[in-house]
Design a protein around this motif. Structure first.
Motif, short mmCIF file in Angstrom:
data_model
loop_
_atom_site.label_atom_id
_atom_site.label_comp_id
_atom_site.label_asym_id
_atom_site.label_seq_id
_atom_site.Cartn_x
_atom_site.Cartn_y
_atom_site.Cartn_z
N ALA A 141 0.83 -1.21 0.00
CA ALA A 141 0.00 0.00 0.00
C ALA A 141 0.86 1.25 0.00
CB ALA A 141 -0.92 0.00 1.21
N LYS A 142 0.39 2.25 -0.72
CA LYS A 142 1.08 3.55 -0.72
C LYS A 142 0.88 4.26 0.62
CE LYS A 142 3.31 6.59 -3.30
NZ LYS A 142 4.58 6.28 -3.97
N ILE A 143 -0.33 4.17 1.14
CA ILE A 143 -0.64 4.78 2.43
C ILE A 143 -1.33 3.76 3.32
CG2 ILE A 143 -1.91 6.61 3.63
CD1 ILE A 143 -1.78 8.27 1.10
N ILE A 144 -0.85 3.65 4.56
CA ILE A 144 -1.44 2.77 5.56
C ILE A 144 -2.03 3.64 6.67
CG2 ILE A 144 -0.99 0.97 7.27
CD1 ILE A 144 1.39 0.12 5.44
N PHE A 145 -3.28 3.42 6.97
CA PHE A 145 -3.94 4.14 8.07
C PHE A 145 -4.09 3.20 9.26
CE2 PHE A 145 -5.52 6.37 4.27
CZ PHE A 145 -5.16 7.67 4.59
N THR A 146 -3.72 3.68 10.43
CA THR A 146 -3.74 2.84 11.62
C THR A 146 -4.14 3.64 12.85
OG1 THR A 146 -2.37 1.28 12.90
CG2 THR A 146 -1.30 3.26 12.10
N GLY A 147 -4.41 2.92 13.94
CA GLY A 147 -4.75 3.55 15.22
C GLY A 147 -3.96 2.87 16.33
N SER A 153 0.16 10.40 14.39
CA SER A 153 1.53 10.48 13.88
C SER A 153 1.56 10.26 12.38
CB SER A 153 2.43 9.46 14.56
OG SER A 153 2.03 8.13 14.24
N ALA A 154 2.69 10.63 11.77
CA ALA A 154 2.94 10.39 10.35
C ALA A 154 4.33 9.79 10.22
CB ALA A 154 2.85 11.69 9.56
N GLN A 182 3.78 5.89 3.16
CA GLN A 182 3.53 6.54 4.44
C GLN A 182 2.58 5.73 5.31
OE1 GLN A 182 2.18 10.13 2.40
NE2 GLN A 182 3.66 11.31 3.58
N ILE A 183 2.73 5.91 6.62
CA ILE A 183 1.80 5.40 7.61
C ILE A 183 1.25 6.59 8.38
CG2 ILE A 183 1.49 3.97 9.68
CD1 ILE A 183 3.99 2.39 8.76
N PHE A 184 -0.06 6.69 8.45
CA PHE A 184 -0.69 7.77 9.22
C PHE A 184 -1.52 7.17 10.34
CE2 PHE A 184 -0.07 9.83 5.06
CZ PHE A 184 0.61 10.98 5.46
#
Length: 244
Positions: A141-147, A153-154, A182-184
């Motif tokens: 994945a180009k961008i990973i969204f997490t909690g 954070s980025a 990136q991971i956001f």
């Protein structure tokens, strides 16, 4: 397409309502909840019902959601007490709902998860270099969204550069880089742990290629009183006031 990404509600009805009212004014096309709807707070059923009312919403299972349905967990004493309290009060329909949630959602060049996408049920925190490295290596994945960490954070793939988003006065906007992965982390709605007690979430603007981090004030005192009145550990109430 504007996607509101949020996580870690933790049965905090006051924070959830404040977030929903704020997000409703942001031109959102889709919502993605990254898990931990329950645990810690005093309104598990109400929060599950409320969040399902959001338009175009998808759900990810968090470790507290997983534990609430009877699965084994490795939690501290306070978390275990709140989870036992929660299990006794969840409706049958809401238990079924929590069981059916996805562990990872992939959409084009985006991935949504509660903790790590490569082994989601281990609930690893994406904070250490080793876990960051594995997260990038085992996902395309180009961008990973997490909690999960409760701290926005980025993180960029290049040199694993991590920036914690802490801005007490204004919201923060970051570019979604076209050349870097990136991971956001969207932070937490119901129990922030970065020293800022306001609810935290982010918006991904796919057209503008921007990430907007938002903080939303809510009635901490009311949420805390509910926790204490419910007989839950008082620490779970007092920490809301400090964002810790």
């Amino acid at each position: 397409m504007r996607i509101a990404v949020f996580s870690d509600i933790h049965s905090n009805q006051e924070a959830l309502r404040a977030f929903m009212e704020h997000a409703a004014r942001q031109g959102i096309d889709r919502y993605v909840c990254l898990g931990d709807l329950v645990g810690y707070g005093a309104n598990p059923n109400r929060c599950i019902d409320l969040v399902q009312s959001l338009p175009g919403i998808s759900f990810i299972k968090g470790n507290h959601d997983n534990a609430a349905t009877g699965n084994t967990s490795n939690m501290n004493t306070r978390a275990d007490k709140s989870m036992a309290w929660t299990r006794q009060r969840l409706s049958g329909n809401n238990i079924i709902f929590l069981k059916k949630m996805d562990t990872v959602i992939k959409q084009g060049n985006l991935t949504f998860c509660h903790a790590t996408p490569y082994n989601p049920l281990t609930w690893a925190y994406i904070t250490k270099r080793k876990v960051i490295s594995k997260t990038f290596a085992r996902s395309r994945a180009k961008i990973i969204f997490t909690g999960h960490t409760h701290a926005p954070s980025a993180i960029t793939r290049k040199n694993f550069f991590c920036v914690y988003i802490k801005n007490p006065k204004n919201n923060s906007v970051l570019p979604a880089a076209t050349q870097k992965r990136q991971i956001f982390n969207c932070g937490s709605i119901g129990q922030p742990r970065d020293g800022d007690p306001r609810a935290s979430y982010l918006i991904y603007d796919a057209k503008a290629q921007l990430i907007e981090f938002h903080r939303v004030p809510y009635d901490h005192d009311k949420a805390a009183r509910k926790i204490m009145d419910a007989g839950l550990p008082h620490y779970l109430a007092t920490r809301l006031l400090k964002g810790e």
